[in-house]
Write a protein that holds these residues in place. Structure first.
Motif, PDB file in Angstrom:
ATOM      1  N   UNK A   1       0.720  -1.338   0.055  1.00 26.57           N
ATOM      2  CA  UNK A   1      -0.096   0.074   0.227  1.00 26.57           C
ATOM      3  C   UNK A   1       0.871   1.097   0.156  1.00 26.57           C
ATOM      4  N   UNK A   2       2.101   1.070  -0.383  1.00 24.28           N
ATOM      5  CA  UNK A   2       3.050   2.276  -0.410  1.00 24.28           C
ATOM      6  C   UNK A   2       2.492   3.499  -1.334  1.00 24.28           C
ATOM      7  N   UNK A   3       1.943   2.912  -2.695  1.00 23.93           N
ATOM      8  CA  UNK A   3       1.447   3.795  -3.563  1.00 23.93           C
ATOM      9  C   UNK A   3       0.216   4.499  -3.005  1.00 23.93           C
ATOM     10  N   UNK A   4      -0.605   3.778  -2.434  1.00 22.57           N
ATOM     11  CA  UNK A   4      -1.855   4.580  -1.825  1.00 22.57           C
ATOM     12  C   UNK A   4      -1.562   5.604  -1.041  1.00 22.57           C
ATOM     13  N   UNK A   5      -0.628   5.224   0.052  1.00 25.45           N
ATOM     14  CA  UNK A   5      -0.403   6.183   0.899  1.00 25.45           C
ATOM     15  C   UNK A   5       0.035   7.600   0.388  1.00 25.45           C
ATOM     16  N   UNK A   6       0.990   7.255  -0.849  1.00 29.25           N
ATOM     17  CA  UNK A   6       1.617   8.514  -1.489  1.00 29.25           C
ATOM     18  C   UNK A   6       0.353   9.065  -2.389  1.00 29.25           C
ATOM     19  N   UNK A   7      -0.280   8.490  -2.688  1.00 29.54           N
ATOM     20  CA  UNK A   7      -1.659   9.063  -3.628  1.00 29.54           C
ATOM     21  C   UNK A   7      -2.461   9.904  -2.694  1.00 29.54           C
ATOM     22  N   UNK A   8      -2.754   9.191  -1.599  1.00 30.95           N
ATOM     23  CA  UNK A   8      -3.835   9.833  -0.904  1.00 30.95           C
ATOM     24  C   UNK A   8      -3.042  11.158  -0.241  1.00 30.95           C
ATOM     25  N   UNK A   9      -1.836  11.115   0.109  1.00 29.88           N
ATOM     26  CA  UNK A   9      -1.205  12.394   0.734  1.00 29.88           C
ATOM     27  C   UNK A   9      -1.040  13.450  -0.652  1.00 29.88           C
ATOM     28  N   UNK A  10      -0.536  12.919  -1.617  1.00 28.62           N
ATOM     29  CA  UNK A  10      -0.711  13.967  -2.823  1.00 28.62           C
ATOM     30  C   UNK A  10      -2.017  14.707  -3.082  1.00 28.62           C
ATOM     31  N   UNK A  11      -2.980  13.811  -2.975  1.00 28.84           N
ATOM     32  CA  UNK A  11      -4.422  14.442  -3.248  1.00 28.84           C
ATOM     33  C   UNK A  11      -4.859  15.454  -2.025  1.00 28.84           C
ATOM     34  N   UNK A  12      -4.324  15.163  -0.642  1.00 28.53           N
ATOM     35  CA  UNK A  12      -4.498  16.056   0.180  1.00 28.53           C
ATOM     36  C   UNK A  12      -3.526  17.397  -0.157  1.00 28.53           C
ATOM     37  N   UNK A  13      -2.703  17.318  -0.522  1.00 31.83           N
ATOM     38  CA  UNK A  13      -1.642  18.397  -0.782  1.00 31.83           C
ATOM     39  C   UNK A  13      -2.418  19.357  -1.792  1.00 31.83           C
ATOM     40  N   UNK A  14      -2.963  18.499  -2.712  1.00 31.08           N
ATOM     41  CA  UNK A  14      -3.470  19.200  -4.116  1.00 31.08           C
ATOM     42  C   UNK A  14      -4.725  20.165  -3.641  1.00 31.08           C
ATOM     43  N   UNK A  15      -5.484  19.618  -2.656  1.00 31.96           N
ATOM     44  CA  UNK A  15      -6.649  20.096  -2.035  1.00 31.96           C
ATOM     45  C   UNK A  15      -6.311  21.232  -1.306  1.00 31.96           C
ATOM     46  N   UNK A  16      -5.130  21.261  -0.457  1.00 40.49           N
ATOM     47  CA  UNK A  16      -4.711  22.279   0.391  1.00 40.49           C
ATOM     48  C   UNK A  16      -4.197  23.470  -0.431  1.00 40.49           C
ATOM     49  N   UNK A  17      -3.622  23.209  -1.602  1.00 36.21           N
ATOM     50  CA  UNK A  17      -3.117  24.129  -2.466  1.00 36.21           C
ATOM     51  C   UNK A  17      -4.216  24.873  -3.123  1.00 36.21           C
ATOM     52  N   UNK A  18      -5.478  24.181  -3.270  1.00 38.13           N
ATOM     53  CA  UNK A  18      -6.653  24.803  -4.095  1.00 38.13           C
ATOM     54  C   UNK A  18      -7.442  25.682  -3.175  1.00 38.13           C
ATOM     55  N   UNK A  19      -7.177  25.493  -1.845  1.00 38.51           N
ATOM     56  CA  UNK A  19      -7.920  26.185  -0.913  1.00 38.51           C
ATOM     57  C   UNK A  19      -7.089  27.483  -0.401  1.00 38.51           C
ATOM     58  N   UNK A  20      -5.800  27.514  -0.949  1.00 38.42           N
ATOM     59  CA  UNK A  20      -5.100  28.765  -0.625  1.00 38.42           C
ATOM     60  C   UNK A  20      -5.502  29.969  -1.684  1.00 38.42           C
TER      61      UNK A  20
END
Length: 103
Positions: A84-103
């Motif tokens: 599940x290493x890929x899944x961890x990274x994908x979920x975190x990258x998605x969260x980072x993208x969402x944070x960037x959009x909120x700024x």
């Protein structure tokens, strides 16, 4: 933890990666650590994994990434039966993208 990777040298490498704080530090470290083809291969596998996760078909992945079908199959096996290493990274990258959009 994946026991086939457990090794003091691998742990030092992972600690080194975790110590990086900026994108520029990552570029500098990986430029020193890897050859261009090695880094391209790693980034290609990540792109292949992302496309597989998005349910893209092999032919589209080959066309977009230039990866061989053997590489795509290997990455697909990791996605389906790995740690599940890929899944961890994908979920975190998605969260980072969402944070960037909120700024």
């Amino acid at each position: 933890m994946n026991s086939k990777l457990k090794d003091i040298n691998v742990e030092i490498l992972f600690k080194a990666v975790l110590s990086l704080r900026t994108m520029e530090e990552c570029y500098d470290f990986f430029d020193d650590l890897c050859t261009v083809p090695e880094l391209k291969a790693l980034s290609q596998r990540l792109q292949v994994a992302k496309m597989l996760d998005e349910h893209k078909v092999y032919s589209d992945i080959v066309n977009a990434t230039g990866a061989s079908t053997a590489t795509i199959s290997r990455v697909n096996r990791s996605l389906n039966y790995g740690c599940d290493g890929y899944r961890i990274v994908f979920d975190r990258l998605d969260a980072m993208d969402e944070q960037e959009k909120e700024k």
